[in-house]
Motif scaffolding. Structure first.
Motif, PDB file in Angstrom:
ATOM      1  N   LYS A 130     -26.088  21.736 -28.582  1.00 20.49           N
ATOM      2  CA  LYS A 130     -26.385  21.728 -27.149  1.00 20.49           C
ATOM      3  C   LYS A 130     -26.926  23.109 -26.796  1.00 20.49           C
ATOM      4  O   LYS A 130     -26.295  24.120 -27.093  1.00 20.49           O
ATOM      5  N   MET A 148     -27.715  17.042 -28.858  1.00 21.23           N
ATOM      6  CA  MET A 148     -28.461  16.327 -29.903  1.00 21.23           C
ATOM      7  C   MET A 148     -27.554  16.189 -31.121  1.00 21.23           C
ATOM      8  O   MET A 148     -26.732  17.056 -31.379  1.00 21.23           O
ATOM      9  N   GLU A 185     -33.943  18.975 -22.618  1.00 18.13           N
ATOM     10  CA  GLU A 185     -33.758  19.902 -23.753  1.00 18.13           C
ATOM     11  C   GLU A 185     -32.371  20.559 -23.765  1.00 18.13           C
ATOM     12  O   GLU A 185     -31.979  21.190 -24.748  1.00 18.13           O
TER      13      GLU A 185
END
Length: 334
Positions: free
Chosen positions: A216, A240, A236
């Motif tokens: 992160k 992930m 973003e």
């Protein structure tokens, strides 16, 4: 290397010094010089066996069942597999890794039996296979029940390391044990024909596990709170996940306290293994800083290998010197 002819070193030496028995290190045949005939004598078999020990499947199966002391020819007793490796100059970092690997039974058993990897096809001019051959030879010497001495020279193995690592790892100067371990396992794996994804080898069968890595991105700490909150909505900055394999786990030690106790003695702190393994429980978050960005990561183990290697980070480099963390890690015995 120059043969047994009239002009060879061996021939001249035999005449000048009356030394008559010579051994060809490639064919392992003995010759009597200057008469130049082969000597067939079973009492010389001890010498050739030390140069090239061999193991039957039965001997390999029994290795861990019998804790029988062997007697070396110099009179010392030793346990096969528990023998020293000579420190040639500054190669103890590599010796420590080789010693540890030589005591992992499935890996050891695979390399004790040359038939296991003899027929692996390598592209022409490939030097990396030398690592496989030399590691096998070293395993057989370390586990030889008929050694001359209770220690073994890792010279040929280390020459192969210097050559195959393009001098990244040397005999003459200290290297980093973890870097060496990582390079060596990967080099062995690919020399045995293994690939990153599909093709497995004994190395991955024994040591490879898998994990999920959650990452992160963090907003810059100096930003105003509203701006941070806004950034955290962006894609973003969402967590992930990637799946990854590993050959060893790097464990971090808590920083050692600097204070002394009442008696002015430095306290050596202790930490249980379980608490430093918490890094991999899937919940513990750890901050990583790169040159311009900060990330939070957590790690979740999904598959453990049969043999798990821990690398405990004890050394931190600061601007002036390398510092060693002396914290003792308590391993559970059961």
């Amino acid at each position: 290397p120059t043969g047994r002819g009239l002009k060879s070193h061996a021939y001249i030496h035999s005449v000048q010094f009356s030394h008559h028995v010579f051994l060809n290190l490639h064919t392992l045949k003995f010759y009597c010089l200057p008469d130049n005939y082969e000597i067939i004598d079973s009492s010389l078999e001890d010498i050739t066996y030390v140069l090239k020990p061999t193991f039957t499947a039965q001997q390999i199966t029994n290795l861990d069942k019998q804790a029988k002391l062997s007697r070396a020819y110099d009179g010392t007793t030793y346990l096969p597999g528990i023998v020293g490796l000579n420190n040639i100059k500054a190669n103890d970092y590599a010796n420590a890794v080789l010693q540890a690997l030589s005591n992992v039974p499935p890996l050891r058993n695979y390399f004790l039996e040359e038939e296991n990897y003899k027929s692996i096809q390598r592209p022409p001019g490939d030097i990396m296979f030398l690592l496989v051959q030399r590691f096998g030879e070293l395993m057989r010497k370390l586990w030889n029940p008929r050694n001359f001495k209770a220690h073994v020279s890792p010279h040929e193995m280390l020459q192969a390391v210097v050559l195959c690592s393009k001098k990244n790892f040397q005999i003459t100067k200290q290297g980093d044990g973890v870097d060496f371990l990582s390079w060596f396992l990967n080099a062995l794996h690919s020399a045995l024909g293994g690939t990153k994804k599909k093709k497995k080898t004994i190395v991955t069968d024994v040591f490879q596990g898998s994990m999920r890595i959650f990452t992160k991105k963090l907003p810059h700490p100096d930003l105003p709170a509203e701006e941070k909150a806004q950034l955290l909505q962006n894609s973003e900055y969402q967590e992930m996940m990637v799946e990854s394999t590993f050959m060893y786990l790097t464990l971090d030690l808590p920083t050692a306290p600097l204070y002394k106790d009442e008696k002015e003695q430095l306290i050596i702190p202790q930490v249980p293994l379980f608490s430093i393994l918490a890094k991999f429980n899937g919940a513990t978050e750890k901050e990583y800083k790169t040159y311009k960005e900060n990330f939070l990561k957590r790690f979740q183990l999904t598959k453990l290998p049969p043999y798990l290697i821990f690398c405990i980070k004890r050394f931190t480099k600061n601007n002036f010197f390398v510092e060693k963390n002396p914290t003792i890690v308590n391993f559970p015995i059961t």
